[in-house]
Design a protein around this motif. Structure first.
Motif, short mmCIF file in Angstrom:
data_model
loop_
_atom_site.label_atom_id
_atom_site.label_comp_id
_atom_site.label_asym_id
_atom_site.label_seq_id
_atom_site.Cartn_x
_atom_site.Cartn_y
_atom_site.Cartn_z
N THR A 1 3.44 -61.64 -54.98
CA THR A 1 3.26 -60.77 -56.15
C THR A 1 3.05 -59.31 -55.80
OG1 THR A 1 0.88 -61.30 -56.11
CG2 THR A 1 2.30 -62.63 -57.55
N GLY A 2 2.90 -58.98 -54.53
CA GLY A 2 2.73 -57.58 -54.16
C GLY A 2 1.37 -57.02 -54.47
N ALA A 3 0.35 -57.84 -54.37
CA ALA A 3 -1.01 -57.35 -54.61
C ALA A 3 -1.41 -56.37 -53.51
CB ALA A 3 -1.99 -58.52 -54.65
N VAL B 1 -2.13 -60.21 -62.71
CA VAL B 1 -2.85 -61.06 -63.65
C VAL B 1 -1.97 -61.69 -64.72
CG1 VAL B 1 -5.09 -59.94 -63.39
CG2 VAL B 1 -3.45 -59.02 -65.02
N ALA B 2 -0.74 -61.21 -64.89
CA ALA B 2 0.08 -61.73 -65.99
C ALA B 2 1.54 -61.42 -65.72
CB ALA B 2 -0.36 -61.12 -67.33
N PHE C 1 2.69 -58.08 -64.17
CA PHE C 1 1.76 -57.08 -64.69
C PHE C 1 0.54 -57.04 -63.78
CE2 PHE C 1 -2.03 -56.06 -67.21
CZ PHE C 1 -1.69 -54.80 -67.65
N TYR C 2 0.20 -55.84 -63.33
CA TYR C 2 -0.92 -55.65 -62.42
C TYR C 2 -2.07 -54.94 -63.12
CZ TYR C 2 2.50 -56.63 -58.75
OH TYR C 2 3.47 -57.22 -57.97
N ARG D 1 1.80 -62.10 -70.83
CA ARG D 1 1.15 -63.39 -71.04
C ARG D 1 0.54 -63.86 -69.73
NH1 ARG D 1 3.43 -69.14 -73.61
NH2 ARG D 1 1.37 -69.87 -74.25
N THR D 2 -0.70 -64.27 -69.80
CA THR D 2 -1.44 -64.71 -68.62
C THR D 2 -1.15 -66.17 -68.33
OG1 THR D 2 -3.19 -63.20 -69.33
CG2 THR D 2 -3.72 -64.74 -67.57
N PRO D 3 -0.89 -66.54 -67.08
CA PRO D 3 -0.73 -67.97 -66.76
C PRO D 3 -2.05 -68.70 -66.95
CG PRO D 3 -0.83 -66.67 -64.75
CD PRO D 3 -0.76 -65.69 -65.89
N HIS D 4 -1.97 -69.94 -67.41
CA HIS D 4 -3.19 -70.71 -67.64
C HIS D 4 -3.84 -71.07 -66.31
CE1 HIS D 4 -6.10 -73.20 -69.63
NE2 HIS D 4 -5.75 -74.24 -68.90
N LEU D 5 -5.08 -70.67 -66.15
CA LEU D 5 -5.86 -70.98 -64.96
C LEU D 5 -7.08 -71.78 -65.39
CD1 LEU D 5 -6.40 -70.57 -61.89
CD2 LEU D 5 -7.70 -68.53 -62.52
N THR D 6 -7.17 -73.03 -64.97
CA THR D 6 -8.29 -73.87 -65.37
C THR D 6 -9.58 -73.37 -64.73
OG1 THR D 6 -8.02 -75.43 -63.53
CG2 THR D 6 -6.76 -75.86 -65.56
N LEU D 7 -10.68 -73.69 -65.35
CA LEU D 7 -11.97 -73.29 -64.80
C LEU D 7 -12.20 -73.95 -63.44
CD1 LEU D 7 -14.57 -71.73 -65.16
CD2 LEU D 7 -15.51 -73.66 -66.44
N ARG D 8 -11.73 -75.18 -63.29
CA ARG D 8 -11.90 -75.88 -62.02
C ARG D 8 -11.20 -75.14 -60.88
NH1 ARG D 8 -15.46 -78.69 -59.84
NH2 ARG D 8 -15.24 -76.91 -58.47
N ARG D 9 -9.96 -74.70 -61.12
CA ARG D 9 -9.23 -73.96 -60.09
C ARG D 9 -9.90 -72.62 -59.80
NH1 ARG D 9 -3.39 -72.88 -61.50
NH2 ARG D 9 -3.52 -71.80 -59.49
#
Length: 347
Positions: free
Chosen positions: A45-47, A54-55, A63-64, A296-304
């Motif tokens: 992602t080129g961070a 984040v999206a 989107f950064y 749109r943000t990818p869904h990230l579970t709380l567990r992950r």
């Protein structure tokens, strides 16, 4: 930009966006399918330093959240709009960098406490939040004293080496940058008694000071809430004016959209109130220049997210000024593997 919707129909495209490259040159980007229907972030992602993916944007780009470009940001959205998942992705992305995370979550910590192993300081009620913000203001003053001592203003020092913020300091002297995440700003601004009003004024004053002065000291704000308007009292609009980055998820009324983009772009307000309820995570992101884009943000579970925070717990820096607010947590216990975990996989 005004003709982009007509161009979308003319070319039978899903989306058309216009962007000015330079004077006299405009780029038209056309998308033939709904990129945001199923968000799939690229592997690379080129961070970068203080730059977190984040999206996904509607034109197919990543989107950064770039803290060096937009130091402070506002994130608004109604319940179940995806605002918390955006915040979760942001914390998970910052967890892998050398940065101190400081959280204020007045919902008794239900959003940020699970990620507490990666937080240098955490407050879960307004009283503790007021003390934490005062400590951050004092830490900011100490950082400025360090910068003053190391500005290197002698005549034989090249202009490029003269510093006015932490990023031009030598590596061994540079303080750890801090990102302050406020989960629900309204809980800090509401009051029901004279004592609570005094506490509220103290909190908002500290936030305004951090927003006005914190960038050079390496302190960045991420303010989240369902509404962020003048009804929260004096100082709120002054704080909002310092928040360059703006992200608005689905809102319940046009007034809430105006709070985010009304002073920036009327088109962004219209795009915000058109976000559908069956597309959680969809948002409109912009800045004070008036430019905006759907994301749109990818869904990230709380567990992950918890797993990422725990795996990066060794990166959590210690800041003496914030030691009193460091979360106290039990040691991690390794769960023994079960027979199902150790069984060979079937072809």
């Amino acid at each position: 930009s005004a003709a982009s919707d007509r161009l979308r129909h003319s070319f039978v495209m899903q989306n058309v966006t216009a962007r000015e490259i330079r004077s006299g040159v405009v780029e038209l980007r056309m998308t033939g399918y709904d990129v945001l229907k199923r968000v799939q972030m690229p592997a690379l992602t080129g961070a970068g330093v203080m730059r977190v993916p984040v999206a996904m944007r509607e034109d197919g780009e990543v989107f950064y959240r770039d803290y060096r470009q937009s130091p402070h940001a506002l994130n608004v959205g109604a319940t179940q709009s995806g605002k918390s998942v955006y915040q979760r992705n942001l914390v998970a992305g910052l967890a892998t960098q050398d940065v101190a995370l400081v959280g204020i979550d007045c919902k008794q910590g239900v959003e940020l406490a699970p990620l507490a192993r990666r937080f240098t300081a955490l407050a879960d009620n307004p009283d503790t939040a007021a003390e934490l913000l005062d400590a951050l203001v004092e830490h900011m003053a100490d950082v400025y004293q360090l910068i003053r001592r190391e500005q290197r203003l002698s005549a034989d020092v090249p202009d490029a080496e003269i510093t006015a913020d932490i990023w031009d300091l030598p590596d061994h002297l540079r303080p750890t940058p801090i990102v302050l995440v406020v989960d629900e700003v309204a809980e800090l601004a509401l009051f029901a008694s004279k004592d609570e009003e005094k506490r509220r004024d103290r909190i908002i004053t500290a936030l305004v000071r951090l927003a006005q002065l914190g960038r050079a000291a390496g302190i960045y704000l991420e303010i989240c809430g369902q509404r962020f308007g003048s009804e929260l009292g004096k100082g709120i609009t002054m704080l909002r004016a310092q928040l360059t980055g703006r992200t608005a998820h689905r809102v319940n009324d046009e007034t809430s959209a105006n709070m985010a983009f009304g002073d920036v772009s009327p088109d962004a307000v219209l795009a915000t109130i058109q976000i559908r309820t069956d597309r959680p995570g969809t948002a409109v992101a912009g800045d004070s220049s008036g430019g905006w884009v759907r994301i749109r943000t990818p869904h990230l579970t709380l567990r992950r997210a918890v797993n990422i925070a725990n795996a990066q717990a060794h990166r959590t820096p210690e800041i003496p000024a914030l030691d009193a607010f460091r979360p106290v947590l039990p040691s991690l216990v390794k769960v023994p593997a079960t027979a199902a975990d150790t069984a060979p996989a079937l072809a």
